[in-house]
Motif scaffolding. Structure first.
Motif, PDB file in Angstrom:
ATOM      1  N   ASN A  77       3.702   1.568  -1.273  1.00 14.90           N
ATOM      2  CA  ASN A  77       4.366   1.634  -2.745  1.00 14.90           C
ATOM      3  C   ASN A  77       3.445   2.136  -3.553  1.00 14.90           C
ATOM      4  O   ASN A  77       3.847   2.575  -4.647  1.00 14.90           O
ATOM      5  CB  ASN A  77       5.202   0.550  -2.925  1.00 14.90           C
ATOM      6  N   ALA A  78       2.148   2.146  -3.531  1.00 11.49           N
ATOM      7  CA  ALA A  78       1.102   2.263  -4.451  1.00 11.49           C
ATOM      8  C   ALA A  78       0.199   3.670  -3.986  1.00 11.49           C
ATOM      9  O   ALA A  78       1.060   4.555  -3.454  1.00 11.49           O
ATOM     10  CB  ALA A  78       0.232   1.053  -4.588  1.00 11.49           C
ATOM     11  N   TYR A  79      -0.982   3.766  -4.246  1.00 10.83           N
ATOM     12  CA  TYR A  79      -1.573   4.858  -3.821  1.00 10.83           C
ATOM     13  C   TYR A  79      -2.587   4.491  -2.485  1.00 10.83           C
ATOM     14  O   TYR A  79      -3.657   5.121  -2.423  1.00 10.83           O
ATOM     15  CB  TYR A  79      -2.616   4.985  -4.895  1.00 10.83           C
ATOM     16  N   GLY A  80      -2.134   3.710  -1.614  1.00  5.55           N
ATOM     17  CA  GLY A  80      -2.925   3.208  -0.610  1.00  5.55           C
ATOM     18  C   GLY A  80      -3.722   2.258  -0.640  1.00  5.55           C
ATOM     19  O   GLY A  80      -3.829   1.470  -1.613  1.00  5.55           O
ATOM     20  N   GLY A  81      -4.724   2.222   0.500  1.00  4.42           N
ATOM     21  CA  GLY A  81      -5.651   1.152   0.328  1.00  4.42           C
ATOM     22  C   GLY A  81      -6.289   1.037   1.657  1.00  4.42           C
ATOM     23  O   GLY A  81      -6.067   1.695   2.654  1.00  4.42           O
ATOM     24  N   PHE A 131       0.819  -1.037  -0.061  1.00  7.58           N
ATOM     25  CA  PHE A 131       0.040   0.073   0.077  1.00  7.58           C
ATOM     26  C   PHE A 131       0.776   1.282   0.040  1.00  7.58           C
ATOM     27  O   PHE A 131       0.563   2.238  -0.485  1.00  7.58           O
ATOM     28  CB  PHE A 131      -0.865   0.145   1.143  1.00  7.58           C
TER      29      PHE A 131
END
Length: 55
Positions: free
Chosen positions: A5-9, A3
């Motif tokens: 490393n991406a746009y969360g979640g 999460f």
């Protein structure tokens, strides 16, 4: 970490995988506290988290 490393979640704790039944979690348990500390204790830099308790 995925999460971060991406746009969360969203991570939901207290839901059974097989039946997708909401079982809930005892917020007083030490095990839950350890889980909630993970972003602060094991991520460098720390990851921004928001905790929401749902009745």
């Amino acid at each position: 970490m995925a999460f971060a490393n991406a746009y969360g979640g969203t991570i939901a704790i207290g839901i059974t995988d097989k039946t997708r039944t909401i079982e809930g979690v005892d917020f007083e348990t030490e095990k839950l506290n350890d889980l909630l500390r993970v972003p602060f204790d094991y991520c460098n830099p720390t990851v921004k988290v928001e905790i929401e308790r749902v009745p």
